[in-house]
Design an enzyme around this catalytic site. Sequence first.
Site, PDB file in Angstrom:
ATOM      1  N   ARG A  14       0.754  -1.170   0.083  1.00 39.15           N
ATOM      2  CA  ARG A  14       0.019  -0.031   0.027  1.00 39.15           C
ATOM      3  C   ARG A  14       0.937   1.124  -0.029  1.00 39.15           C
ATOM      4  O   ARG A  14       2.155   1.255   0.425  1.00 39.15           O
ATOM      5  CB  ARG A  14      -0.834   0.034   1.171  1.00 39.15           C
ATOM      6  CG  ARG A  14      -1.747  -1.216   1.672  1.00 39.15           C
ATOM      7  CD  ARG A  14      -2.725  -1.072   2.709  1.00 39.15           C
ATOM      8  NE  ARG A  14      -3.568  -2.234   2.767  1.00 39.15           N
ATOM      9  CZ  ARG A  14      -3.145  -3.436   3.354  1.00 39.15           C
ATOM     10  NH1 ARG A  14      -1.935  -3.563   4.125  1.00 39.15           N
ATOM     11  NH2 ARG A  14      -4.085  -4.455   3.678  1.00 39.15           N
ATOM     12  N   LYS A  23      -1.556  -1.451   7.987  1.00 37.71           N
ATOM     13  CA  LYS A  23      -2.710  -1.219   8.705  1.00 37.71           C
ATOM     14  C   LYS A  23      -2.865  -1.491  10.025  1.00 37.71           C
ATOM     15  O   LYS A  23      -2.558  -2.789  10.319  1.00 37.71           O
ATOM     16  CB  LYS A  23      -3.950  -1.470   7.727  1.00 37.71           C
ATOM     17  CG  LYS A  23      -4.091  -0.682   6.622  1.00 37.71           C
ATOM     18  CD  LYS A  23      -4.988  -1.560   5.707  1.00 37.71           C
ATOM     19  CE  LYS A  23      -6.390  -1.187   6.124  1.00 37.71           C
ATOM     20  NZ  LYS A  23      -7.562  -1.790   5.315  1.00 37.71           N
ATOM     21  N   HIS A  53      -4.443   2.752  -5.891  1.00 43.08           N
ATOM     22  CA  HIS A  53      -4.745   1.287  -5.064  1.00 43.08           C
ATOM     23  C   HIS A  53      -5.108   0.195  -6.200  1.00 43.08           C
ATOM     24  O   HIS A  53      -4.829  -1.180  -5.723  1.00 43.08           O
ATOM     25  CB  HIS A  53      -5.781   1.219  -4.208  1.00 43.08           C
ATOM     26  CG  HIS A  53      -5.930   0.196  -3.072  1.00 43.08           C
ATOM     27  ND1 HIS A  53      -5.086   0.157  -1.956  1.00 43.08           N
ATOM     28  CD2 HIS A  53      -6.921  -0.730  -2.920  1.00 43.08           C
ATOM     29  CE1 HIS A  53      -5.038  -0.735  -1.332  1.00 43.08           C
ATOM     30  NE2 HIS A  53      -6.485  -1.410  -1.631  1.00 43.08           N
ATOM     31  N   TYR A 106     -10.739 -11.147  -5.975  1.00 43.56           N
ATOM     32  CA  TYR A 106     -10.224 -11.093  -7.094  1.00 43.56           C
ATOM     33  C   TYR A 106     -10.276 -12.151  -8.081  1.00 43.56           C
ATOM     34  O   TYR A 106     -10.390 -11.986  -9.329  1.00 43.56           O
ATOM     35  CB  TYR A 106      -8.842 -10.719  -6.878  1.00 43.56           C
ATOM     36  CG  TYR A 106      -8.396  -9.877  -6.031  1.00 43.56           C
ATOM     37  CD1 TYR A 106      -8.545  -8.530  -6.281  1.00 43.56           C
ATOM     38  CD2 TYR A 106      -7.637 -10.130  -4.669  1.00 43.56           C
ATOM     39  CE1 TYR A 106      -8.207  -7.557  -5.505  1.00 43.56           C
ATOM     40  CE2 TYR A 106      -7.383  -8.945  -3.925  1.00 43.56           C
ATOM     41  CZ  TYR A 106      -7.728  -7.648  -4.185  1.00 43.56           C
ATOM     42  OH  TYR A 106      -7.522  -6.669  -3.379  1.00 43.56           O
TER      43      TYR A 106
END
Length: 309
Positions: free
Chosen positions: A154, A180, A251, A287
């Site tokens: 990220r 995160k 992103h 995905y």
Amino acid sequence: MENAPAAISGLSTYDTDLSHYLSPFLVQQASEKTKKDYWQEIKLFATWVQKPVQQVTSLDIIEYRRMLEAKGLKIATVYKRLSILRSFFTFISQTWQVPNPALPVRLPKMVDESSRAVLSLQEAMRFLSVIDPSTPLGKRDRAICALLLISGLRTCEVSRANVEDMHEIEGFKVLRVHGKGNKDADCKLREDIFGAIHSYMETRGETKAGDPIFLATGNLGRGRLTAQAIQVRVKHYFRKAGINKAQLTVHSLRHSCATLCLTVGKADLLSVQRLLRHGNIQTTLRYLKSIDHLRDNAVDRNPISLPGF
């Protein structure tokens, strides 16, 4: 409420009781960035509503949502702000056993993340090829884009990386990623990506362990490169490569990493989950599902043919 904590500094004086609720709520949040985001969003609402916490109603929050939407904010922004309010008032409800005014408020419908635009292999190669590595800026940007697109990091993780985070484990080059929620993990660096980072670091001269890997340049000095600045650079290379897709964001590079690993690289789902550090494999599965939906679609079996084609 009798044992309310001390007020948070910086809150406006018109409603100091807000800090009695906000202080213990923020303590529950793991990351400093999350605390800052939550503080800012709740403060915005408090300034708008001009009521003590206990007097906030569901109608107030609904009107606040309408105001945000009327300003033309993105759905994701409205969703984030209302989600934070919901978490805040849920915490208050559970802690002090009072009604939750956010409970009846519906959140805006979000677009499935799996529908976000991704790069094809050809587009990914074109994106990387437009970066000129003959300059220190180009060397830096090449390493950054490689970490985003090939390693699936990220932007905030790239920004947080320090020199000391690069090390070896049993001969493998790794980067300690600060993810995160204050979650740290070791990310394997391929030889080409390590080489790109090393090539940029050579332009830096002497560095210390706590120095950021990626520095800003220009009139604002040479401090840590921010996530926002990384986004600006990536969008610059999108334009330079002539890649203009609906729903394409920075992103999308992380999404492209996952999709290309699964489809072209034939990586298994578990290894991609580990690569992206998803806590739940269902997140990674999105995905694959979005691709399978296109590959095996009932429309291809519709017996009706279109005349003239």
